[in-house]
Every structure is written in structure tokens, then in C-alpha cells.
Design a protein around this motif. Structure first.
Motif, PDB file in Angstrom:
ATOM      1  N   SER A 425       0.845  -1.195   0.000  1.00  0.00           N
ATOM      2  CA  SER A 425       0.000   0.000   0.000  1.00  0.00           C
ATOM      3  C   SER A 425       0.876   1.240   0.000  1.00  0.00           C
ATOM      4  CB  SER A 425      -0.924   0.018   1.228  1.00  0.00           C
ATOM      5  OG  SER A 425      -1.886  -1.005   1.156  1.00  0.00           O
ATOM      6  N   TRP A 426       0.498   2.199  -0.829  1.00  0.00           N
ATOM      7  CA  TRP A 426       1.216   3.471  -0.944  1.00  0.00           C
ATOM      8  C   TRP A 426       0.209   4.612  -0.920  1.00  0.00           C
ATOM      9  CZ3 TRP A 426       2.537  -0.909  -3.501  1.00  0.00           C
ATOM     10  CH2 TRP A 426       3.877  -1.323  -3.460  1.00  0.00           C
ATOM     11  N   GLY A 427       0.725   5.794  -0.679  1.00  0.00           N
ATOM     12  CA  GLY A 427      -0.050   6.963  -1.033  1.00  0.00           C
ATOM     13  C   GLY A 427       0.116   7.212  -2.522  1.00  0.00           C
ATOM     14  N   TRP A 428      -0.984   7.384  -3.219  1.00  0.00           N
ATOM     15  CA  TRP A 428      -0.960   7.652  -4.656  1.00  0.00           C
ATOM     16  C   TRP A 428      -1.630   8.996  -4.918  1.00  0.00           C
ATOM     17  CZ3 TRP A 428       0.672   4.073  -8.527  1.00  0.00           C
ATOM     18  CH2 TRP A 428       0.937   2.772  -8.085  1.00  0.00           C
ATOM     19  N   ILE A 429      -1.075   9.759  -5.843  1.00  0.00           N
ATOM     20  CA  ILE A 429      -1.778  10.899  -6.435  1.00  0.00           C
ATOM     21  C   ILE A 429      -1.742  10.680  -7.939  1.00  0.00           C
ATOM     22  CG2 ILE A 429      -1.911  13.403  -6.714  1.00  0.00           C
ATOM     23  CD1 ILE A 429      -0.365  13.708  -4.116  1.00  0.00           C
ATOM     24  N   MET A 430      -2.912  10.634  -8.549  1.00  0.00           N
ATOM     25  CA  MET A 430      -3.004  10.357  -9.982  1.00  0.00           C
ATOM     26  C   MET A 430      -3.599  11.545 -10.712  1.00  0.00           C
ATOM     27  SD  MET A 430      -4.316   6.415 -10.018  1.00  0.00           S
ATOM     28  CE  MET A 430      -3.675   5.212  -8.852  1.00  0.00           C
ATOM     29  N   ARG A 431      -3.100  11.750 -11.919  1.00  0.00           N
ATOM     30  CA  ARG A 431      -3.587  12.820 -12.779  1.00  0.00           C
ATOM     31  C   ARG A 431      -4.269  12.203 -13.991  1.00  0.00           C
ATOM     32  NH1 ARG A 431       0.035  17.168 -16.313  1.00  0.00           N
ATOM     33  NH2 ARG A 431      -1.656  18.672 -16.696  1.00  0.00           N
ATOM     34  N   PHE A 432      -5.514  12.623 -14.251  1.00  0.00           N
ATOM     35  CA  PHE A 432      -6.297  12.104 -15.366  1.00  0.00           C
ATOM     36  C   PHE A 432      -6.696  13.251 -16.300  1.00  0.00           C
ATOM     37  CE2 PHE A 432      -6.977   9.149 -11.885  1.00  0.00           C
ATOM     38  CZ  PHE A 432      -6.966   7.904 -12.489  1.00  0.00           C
ATOM     39  N   LEU A 438      -5.351   8.139 -17.891  1.00  0.00           N
ATOM     40  CA  LEU A 438      -4.342   8.339 -16.858  1.00  0.00           C
ATOM     41  C   LEU A 438      -3.126   9.027 -17.467  1.00  0.00           C
ATOM     42  CD1 LEU A 438      -3.347   7.883 -13.946  1.00  0.00           C
ATOM     43  CD2 LEU A 438      -2.481   5.650 -14.693  1.00  0.00           C
ATOM     44  N   MET A 439      -2.768  10.193 -16.923  1.00  0.00           N
ATOM     45  CA  MET A 439      -1.642  10.960 -17.434  1.00  0.00           C
ATOM     46  C   MET A 439      -0.365  10.706 -16.631  1.00  0.00           C
ATOM     47  SD  MET A 439      -3.801  14.504 -17.974  1.00  0.00           S
ATOM     48  CE  MET A 439      -2.513  15.407 -18.832  1.00  0.00           C
ATOM     49  N   LYS A 440      -0.521  10.514 -15.308  1.00  0.00           N
ATOM     50  CA  LYS A 440       0.654  10.301 -14.457  1.00  0.00           C
ATOM     51  C   LYS A 440       0.184   9.741 -13.129  1.00  0.00           C
ATOM     52  CE  LYS A 440       4.981  10.826 -12.951  1.00  0.00           C
ATOM     53  NZ  LYS A 440       6.124  10.049 -13.489  1.00  0.00           N
ATOM     54  N   ALA A 441       0.951   8.789 -12.583  1.00  0.00           N
ATOM     55  CA  ALA A 441       0.688   8.255 -11.252  1.00  0.00           C
ATOM     56  C   ALA A 441       1.935   8.459 -10.400  1.00  0.00           C
ATOM     57  CB  ALA A 441       0.331   6.777 -11.320  1.00  0.00           C
ATOM     58  N   PHE A 442       1.770   9.150  -9.287  1.00  0.00           N
ATOM     59  CA  PHE A 442       2.874   9.434  -8.371  1.00  0.00           C
ATOM     60  C   PHE A 442       2.654   8.663  -7.082  1.00  0.00           C
ATOM     61  CE2 PHE A 442       4.168  11.806  -4.587  1.00  0.00           C
ATOM     62  CZ  PHE A 442       5.539  11.938  -4.803  1.00  0.00           C
ATOM     63  N   ILE A 443       3.703   8.009  -6.558  1.00  0.00           N
ATOM     64  CA  ILE A 443       3.603   7.362  -5.257  1.00  0.00           C
ATOM     65  C   ILE A 443       4.480   8.107  -4.257  1.00  0.00           C
ATOM     66  CG2 ILE A 443       2.945   5.078  -6.067  1.00  0.00           C
ATOM     67  CD1 ILE A 443       5.858   4.218  -5.759  1.00  0.00           C
ATOM     68  N   LEU A 502       3.204  16.199 -11.765  1.00  0.00           N
ATOM     69  CA  LEU A 502       3.496  15.148 -10.779  1.00  0.00           C
ATOM     70  C   LEU A 502       4.844  14.483 -11.032  1.00  0.00           C
ATOM     71  CD1 LEU A 502       0.000  13.379 -10.398  1.00  0.00           C
ATOM     72  CD2 LEU A 502       0.882  15.400  -9.218  1.00  0.00           C
ATOM     73  N   SER A 503       5.797  15.246 -11.542  1.00  0.00           N
ATOM     74  CA  SER A 503       7.084  14.665 -11.901  1.00  0.00           C
ATOM     75  C   SER A 503       7.975  14.390 -10.696  1.00  0.00           C
ATOM     76  CB  SER A 503       7.811  15.586 -12.882  1.00  0.00           C
ATOM     77  OG  SER A 503       7.946  16.899 -12.359  1.00  0.00           O
ATOM     78  N   GLY A 504       7.632  14.876  -9.525  1.00  0.00           N
ATOM     79  CA  GLY A 504       8.440  14.614  -8.342  1.00  0.00           C
ATOM     80  C   GLY A 504       8.235  15.690  -7.300  1.00  0.00           C
ATOM     81  N   VAL A 505       8.605  15.388  -6.076  1.00  0.00           N
ATOM     82  CA  VAL A 505       8.438  16.340  -4.979  1.00  0.00           C
ATOM     83  C   VAL A 505       9.423  17.498  -5.153  1.00  0.00           C
ATOM     84  CG1 VAL A 505       8.648  16.674  -2.486  1.00  0.00           C
ATOM     85  CG2 VAL A 505       7.584  14.587  -3.384  1.00  0.00           C
ATOM     86  N   SER A 506       8.903  18.710  -5.211  1.00  0.00           N
ATOM     87  CA  SER A 506       9.755  19.886  -5.377  1.00  0.00           C
ATOM     88  C   SER A 506      10.068  20.554  -4.044  1.00  0.00           C
ATOM     89  CB  SER A 506       9.102  20.894  -6.319  1.00  0.00           C
ATOM     90  OG  SER A 506       7.822  21.274  -5.854  1.00  0.00           O
ATOM     91  N   SER A 507       9.272  20.278  -3.004  1.00  0.00           N
ATOM     92  CA  SER A 507       9.507  20.834  -1.678  1.00  0.00           C
ATOM     93  C   SER A 507       8.699  20.009  -0.690  1.00  0.00           C
ATOM     94  CB  SER A 507       9.085  22.308  -1.634  1.00  0.00           C
ATOM     95  OG  SER A 507       9.366  22.897  -0.380  1.00  0.00           O
ATOM     96  N   PHE A 508       9.167  19.943   0.572  1.00  0.00           N
ATOM     97  CA  PHE A 508       8.429  19.180   1.567  1.00  0.00           C
ATOM     98  C   PHE A 508       8.693  19.742   2.952  1.00  0.00           C
ATOM     99  CE2 PHE A 508      12.584  17.228   1.661  1.00  0.00           C
ATOM    100  CZ  PHE A 508      12.778  16.852   2.999  1.00  0.00           C
ATOM    101  N   PHE A 509       7.798  19.400   3.884  1.00  0.00           N
ATOM    102  CA  PHE A 509       8.003  19.691   5.299  1.00  0.00           C
ATOM    103  C   PHE A 509       7.623  18.456   6.098  1.00  0.00           C
ATOM    104  CE2 PHE A 509       6.231  20.639   9.456  1.00  0.00           C
ATOM    105  CZ  PHE A 509       7.326  21.242  10.060  1.00  0.00           C
ATOM    106  N   THR A 510       8.478  18.085   7.049  1.00  0.00           N
ATOM    107  CA  THR A 510       8.233  16.935   7.906  1.00  0.00           C
ATOM    108  C   THR A 510       8.472  17.338   9.353  1.00  0.00           C
ATOM    109  OG1 THR A 510       9.150  15.552   6.146  1.00  0.00           O
ATOM    110  CG2 THR A 510       8.772  14.508   8.287  1.00  0.00           C
ATOM    111  N   PRO A 511       7.510  17.123  10.262  1.00  0.00           N
ATOM    112  CA  PRO A 511       7.751  17.429  11.677  1.00  0.00           C
ATOM    113  C   PRO A 511       8.952  16.652  12.200  1.00  0.00           C
ATOM    114  CG  PRO A 511       5.419  16.994  11.275  1.00  0.00           C
ATOM    115  CD  PRO A 511       6.156  16.624  10.023  1.00  0.00           C
ATOM    116  N   ASP A 512       9.704  17.272  13.103  1.00  0.00           N
ATOM    117  CA  ASP A 512      10.926  16.619  13.579  1.00  0.00           C
ATOM    118  C   ASP A 512      10.652  15.395  14.443  1.00  0.00           C
ATOM    119  OD1 ASP A 512       9.995  17.862  15.874  1.00  0.00           O
ATOM    120  OD2 ASP A 512      11.813  19.021  16.254  1.00  0.00           O
TER     121      ASP A 512
END
Length: 702
Positions: A425-432, A438-443, A502-512
Motif C-alpha cells: 500500500s502506498w499513497g498515490w496521487i493520480m492525474r487524469f 491516466l496521465m501520471k501516477a505518483f507514489i 506530478l514529476s516529483g516532490v519539489s519541496s516538503f516539510f516533515t515534523p521533527d
């Protein structure tokens, strides 16, 4: 046409000589900066590094900071309009620009200006509106925390504790901010200041553009409400409510209660003036866990059509009971108006045509008839960083987040059932496409974690992903694998930003404390992210910790959360859903209600949130996902609406300026499982409030 064309416009001899000296020294130096020798422009009489002369007015202007002329396209001129700082020796290593929309030429990212310095962009229209976009690449350090700095434009800080490596997750990877709004001063200048925090500031490219005239937004027809929480910012603010006010909302009564075939977890939607059999109707759309979509006349409450999209999935078959007794339509649909008289609705239905047979079907439906224009069973694959191909497994994944229409495309997010089936199981974001191609599927997790468990679901307590004006996509992930702080591609417990493709993560934030969140099932991703003005965003999950972030640079991960603009520890036991926003008189405000706690209003001042009022009443399990209505910015029309999760449900309305006491409170239908599936939001449009419950839609009005 570029603001400067050195071949066509004469350059003062002194400035030209300075630039040529700098380029010669840069070409001779190695890849380093922040110590040792490096190419530096000759100082002027004051001791400051000489500012190159501005010789041609007009925009756009593209500057190769610390570097030579880069023909492009677009054409970046050799470093100019700077004061202070030092030219970096640069690098010859190829730079990864795949995550940057409208990237600068490769050579721009291979040189930079570093230190404490500024750029003063002259010859602009006094008080003219412009945008500034900054390009970065970390080609020196291979870890976060080694280079941290601030950036301000005309005295307003736009990047705080910015860490290029923490943002990109890799050395030799380019990053570009979203455009910052900037107004030229009375002398026609825009000043950009870079200030060291840890080691030296650096910038590789600068874009200056004339601000585009805002795209006219068609006036909503009788208060259209076509997407989860009103807009792609997920503000929850319907600014076109001309009937209900703080003065008259107390006079609302229950108008009707309509029968449905299952619980309502998706937010109802409203589309106006659609012709059906030659008669215009304002339509309320409501979807159920019975896999049905209903269209009611919003004025007469007559049923216009009802479509069942298949047998729903049994909670027993799925083995997860957070939604009982069946899984059907959970994510809020999205409606796209093709014209003033036609619209298409996109919806995901979880179906079980026979025991053990599980489907996830995406439909495009004609709003006038409910008939399918297209449908497709969701199927997608992705490739892990080790080359392994993985597939979307219908039995293991579900759509809980609202759907989104942006970039002329449909975006659908998926997560897991109860954190089950972690290795598959993954988190998916898909673009249609509009026709459901289906144009792109990002996990959200591409690196195989040591324990083999991926997850990092995108579910948000029903909150839909958000999109900014440039088409960038924002979402929050839940429990799951995380290694982005060490240049990996696992983004559990994180706010992520992706370009529209959806070509890739360009920025992110993660709690410490992401490890603690994972161990204790405290999903950051139980709540969604809401985008605010001035490049800000807010997010909160089960830990009740509110993070105020910069959209352009989410901040990465580090001890003490240095990438966050502000961290506020709220009370309660977390939120399943998200906030709302109101920019009306006396504001702006951000509203949250956490689990079994009060509604809280936070005044937004600059880049800081402070609680201004809190309700006397307590909400139910999981908190609430409030919404706001107003008649534009007319004082006294702003109302905050929440659903208290209990059995029966309770609809409450507050004065948006002060939420101390509800102006309206009324039971709103049964909720047979108040300790589960709390993610529901009311709909308020055109003088009426709609609340989905257990097999009912309750309607209130004056």
C-alpha cells in the motif's frame, strides 16, 4: 523581449570591465565557496562590491546570479544589479532540473552569488506590480542544515530559514520558488536582500516579470460550490452567500430531511442554473457510502435524478471498520462547468460486484442527467528507486480525499485501509485527462524501507489536495516510510509539493518528531493543508500541532522544525479534516476545531497566528472541518459553520469575527457511528445549509 540585450545596448566601460574580470576569475576557479579564494568583483570607493550598471528599462529580466550570460531560452544575462556578496566558483556537474517548471538554463544553476548581499532592480515603473522568482541549487553541501538563510523583498521576508538541500533533498538538484508579488518603490526599484543564518546565502538565478493582470473569475451563478471546501486553496470560504448573515442566521429552521441509501461522508456540492428537460434548476449533489449519487432541486427539494454506481464494498470484506458497514463514495466529487448550462462531475466509487471482487471506478457524469460520459477502473503502476515495478491494488487502496480539478486535469489521491497491507500500500496521487485517461501516477514512497512497509497515505480526513495559482499540488501524507531528510524518496508524515505534472516532490516539510508520529499512529496526514495569502500554508494532524509554512519553500525536516514559520501546540486530540479561512473585515482568520475541543479562531497578522476567540461549546470525535460564508467583504455577513459529531449531529453557526457563542445550533440528522468516520463538512449556499448524515440530507433555511 529581455530587459537587457547587451549586444544592442551600450554598456558602460567600467561595468563591462568588472563583469569580464568576474567571469574570467570564475572560469579559473574550482567548485567551492564559503571559504578560501573565490572570484570577487573589484570594490568601489566605499569598499562595497561594485553594482553592475542598469542600462535598459523594461521586463522580463532574467539574471544569471554570479554567472555569465546564458542564452537560454529564456536568455539569462550575466550577473548584474547586485551589491555585496561573492561570486561562487561554481560546478561543472550536471544539475537535475526535472522538478522545476520553466527551469533556467543548465549553466545558471552551476554558478551563484553567495554571502550577505542584495539585488536592486532599477528602472521599473514606480509603484508598478511585478513578480520575482528565485532559482537555487545546492552544489556544495550534501546534508541539510549546512546552509540556512533568509530572503526579503522590499523589506518583507519571503523565505525564512531557507535550506536548499532540505527543500530538494539532494545535492545538484535545482529548485525555483513560486513567483513572489513585489511592488516597485517610488523610485522604480525592487530590492532583494539575502541574509546569512548558517554559513552563506546563495542564489543562482533571478526572474523579474511584470505582474500579469488577474484572470477574470466569472461571477458564480447563484453561488456555485463545485469542489471540496469551495476552492483549490481549500479555504472553505464561500464569498457569494448573499442571504444568510450574522443578524438573521438565528431565524433558520429545518426545511426538510431527504432520504438516502447510505451515510454521507463526502461534502455535498451545489451547481446552479442547469437546464433539465428545458427547465432551469439549482442542483444539490450528494453522494453516499451506498455508492449512490443524488441530484435534488435546491429550491423545491424534488429528486431530479438518482444513479447507483454499483454494490458498495463490505467493511467485513475489506477488513477495516473505520467506515461501517460499507465503503462506497467517500471522497468529495468535483464538478467542472463546461459552459453556463452544462457541467461534468467526477466521482470515485468503491464497488464489490461479487464476494471478493473489489473495484475502484472513476466516473465522469453529466450533471443534468447523471449519465456516464466516461468511466474507468483505476489501474496504475509506478517504479521504485530500485527498479521494481509496483501496481495499484484495488483491495488495499481507497479514495478518501476529495477530488481536485486543476491544470485542466483531474487529480485523485488514495491511501490505505486502516494501515493494512503495508508492503503493498502506498499513497498515490493520480492525474487524469478530462476523458479519464491516466496521465501520471505518483507514489509517496519510492525507496524500499528496511521493514518493507510503505504506506504514506494521502487521505487528509477527507480534505482534498490543494493547488496554488501556478498549478503546484500540495498534499499531506500519513504514517509511513520516511527518508527524505537523507536524500531519499519516502515522504511519510509530510506536507509535499509537486508540480502539476506530478514529476516529483519539489519541496516538503516533515515534523521533527516523525518517528514518534509513526510509532503512535499519530498521522500528520489525518488533516489536510490549506493555502493562505502571502505564500503561507497551514497543516495539522492527530498530534494537534499547527504548522504555519511557506508554500514556496516548505522547509524540509530538522530538529526544532526550523523550516516552519510558526509552530502552535493546540489542545484536543488531533484533527480529522482541516481548517477554514476568512479574509473579511477585522481579519484575516484561520479556524480549527480539534477532537473533543472548542472551535478556535486564529488571527493572522503578517506571518504569525494568534488565537483571538474560542467557542463555549465542545465538538465531537475527530473535531470538525469548518467552512465560512460571507457576502464578499461586507461586514456582518461572515459566518463560520461546523458540524458537531454526535448522535444526532448538530449544525452550528458562529459570527466569523468572534466564535465565543453559536448564533445558531440545531440537530441535523442521525449519525449512527459517532466514534468513527468524523470527516464531514456542511454545505452552505444560496441561503440554505445542507448536512449529510446517516441515510439523510437535512436542509435548513430562513
Amino acid at each position: 523581449m529581455h530587459r537587457r540585450d547587451w549586444s544592442a545596448s551600450p554598456v558602460p566601460t567600467s561595468a563591462f570591465r568588472c563583469i569580464m574580470i568576474a567571469l574570467a576569475l570564475a572560469a579559473a576557479s574550482g567548485c567551492h565557496h564559503g571559504g578560501g579564494s573565490s572570484a570577487v568583483l573589484p570594490p568601489d570607493a566605499s569598499g562595497a562590491v561594485r553594482q553592475a550598471a542598469a542600462v535598459v528599462a523594461g521586463v522580463p529580466l532574467y539574471i544569471s546570479a554570479g554567472g555569465p550570460d546564458a542564452p537560454g531560452p529564456p536568455h539569462y544575462v550575466a550577473d548584474t544589479d547586485f551589491s555585496g556578496g561573492t561570486v561562487s566558483g561554481g560546478t561543472s556537474v550536471a544539475i537535475n532540473t526535472s522538478g522545476v517548471t520553466n527551469a533556467a538554463p543548465q549553466s545558471v544553476y552551476q554558478h551563484g552569488r553567495y554571502g550577505n548581499f542584495s539585488y536592486i532592480l532599477p528602472n521599473l515603473t514606480p509603484s508598478g506590480a511585478y513578480t520575482v522568482r528565485l532559482h537555487f541549487c545546492e552544489y556544495v553541501y550534501s546534508a541539510a542544515g549546512k546552509r540556512v538563510f533568509n530572503v526579503s523583498i522590499n523589506g518583507t521576508q519571503v523565505l525564512t530559514n531557507f535550506d536548499i538541500f532540505a527543500t530538494t533533498g539532494a545535492r545538484y538538484k535545482a529548485f525555483a520558488t513560486a513567483p513572489f508579488a513585489a511592488t516597485a518603490d517610488a523610485t522604480g526599484k525592487i530590492t532583494i536582500v539575502f541574509t546569512n543564518v548558517v554559513d552563506h546565502s546563495i542564489v543562482e538565478g533571478i526572474e523579474l516579470q511584470a505582474a500579469a493582470a488577474p484572470t477574470p473569475t466569472p461571477a458564480p451563478l447563484a453561488g456555485d460550490y463545485l469542489t471540496y471546501h469551495s476552492d483549490n486553496l481549500r479555504s472553505g470560504w464561500n464569498q457569494n452567500e448573499t442571504v444568510l448573515t450574522a443578524a438573521n442566521v438565528k431565524n433558520m429552521t429545518q426545511k426538510t430531511q431527504l432520504s438516502l441509501d447510505g451515510d454521507v461522508l463526502a461534502q455535498p456540492l451545489y451547481v446552479s442554473q442547469i437546464p433539465i428537460s428545458g427547465v432551469m434548476h439549482n442542483i444539490v449533489i450528494v453522494a453516499t457510502e451506498g455508492d449512490s449519487v443524488y441530484a435534488f432541486d435546491a429550491d423545491t427539494f424534488a429528486l431530479l435524478w438518482h444513479k447507483n454506481l454499483g454494490p458498495p464494498q463490505s467493511s467485513s470484506e475489506i477488513g477495516c471498520f473505520d467506515i461501517q458497514p460499507q465503503y462506497g463514495i467517500t471522497g468529495t466529487p468535483v464538478i467542472v462547468r463546461a459552459s453556463s448550462t452544462s457541467a461534468t462531475m467526477y466521482v470515485v466509487a468503491a464497488t464489490m460486484p461479487s464476494t471478493g471482487v473489489i473495484h475502484t471506478i472513476l466516473h465522469a457524469m453529466d450533471v443534468a442527467t447523471g449519465n456516464d460520459q466516461a468511466s474507468v477502473t483505476v489501474a496504475a503502476s509506478a517504479t521504485l528507486s530500485n527498479g521494481t515495478s509496483v501496481n495499484f491494488v484495488n483491495h488495499n487502496q481507497m479514495n478518501r480525499a476529495g477530488l481536485m480539478w486543476a491544470n485542466n486535469s483531474l487529480y485523485v489521491a488514495f491511501g490505505s485501509h486502516c494501515d493494512h497491507h503495508q508492503p503493498t500500500s502506498w499513497g498515490w496521487i493520480m492525474r487524469f485527462s478530462s476523458s479519464l485517461g491516466l496521465m501520471k501516477a505518483f507514489i509517496t514512497a519510492e525507496d524500499v524501507p528496511p521493514d518493507g512497509n510503505f504506506l504514506a497515505s494521502v487521505w487528509g480526513g477527507g480534505f482534498a489536495p490543494a493547488a496554488d495559482s501556478n498549478g503546484n499540488i500540495f498534499a499531506v501524507t500519513g504514517n509511513g516510510a520516511y527518508d527524505a531528510n537523507t536524500t531519499g524518496k519516502n515522504f511519510g508524515e509530510s506536507v509535499i509539493k509537486l508540480p502539476g505534472d506530478l514529476s516529483g516532490v519539489s519541496s516538503f516539510f516533515t515534523p521533527d518528531d516523525f518517528s514518534n508520529l509513526n510509532v503512535n499512529d499519530l498521522d500528520f496526514g489525518s488533516g489536510g493543508v490549506m493555502l493562505l495569502p502571502n505564500d503561507l500554508a497551514v497543516a495539522m494532524g492527530k498530534a494537534s500541532k499547527l504548522f504555519l509554512l511557506h508554500q514556496s519553500s516548505l522547509g524540509g525536516e530538522g530538529p526544532g522544525n526550523p523550516g516552519a514559520v510558526q509552530v502552535y501546540q493546540d489542545s484536543g486530540n488531533g484533527v480529522w479534516g482541516g481548517p477554514a479561512y476568512f479574509g473579511g473585515p477585522g481579519g484575516p482568520w484561520v479556524y480549527y476545531q480539534t477532537d473533543n475541543d472548542r472551535v478556535r479562531a486564529f488571527k493572522l497578522t503578517g506571518s504569525s497566528l494568534a488565537q483571538s476567540s474560542a467557542s463555549s461549546t465542545i465538538g465531537g470525535y475527530g473535531g470538525s472541518s469548518p467552512i465560512v460564508t460571507s457576502n464578499g467583504l461586507t461586514d456582518g455577513t461572515g459566518l463560520l459553520w461546523v458540524i458537531e459529531r454526535s448522535n444526532p449531529l448538530v449544525l452550528e453557526a458562529y459570527d466569523a469575527r468572534n466564535v465565543a457563542s453559536p448564533l445558531f445550533s440545531h440537530s441535523a440528522g442521525s449519525w449512527n457511528n459517532p466514534n468513527h468516520n468524523p470527516f464531514i463538512s456542511p454545505l452552505v449556499a444560496n441561503g440554505k445549509a445542507y448536512v449529510g448524515g446517516s441515510s439523510t440530507l437535512t436542509v435548513f433555511g430562513l
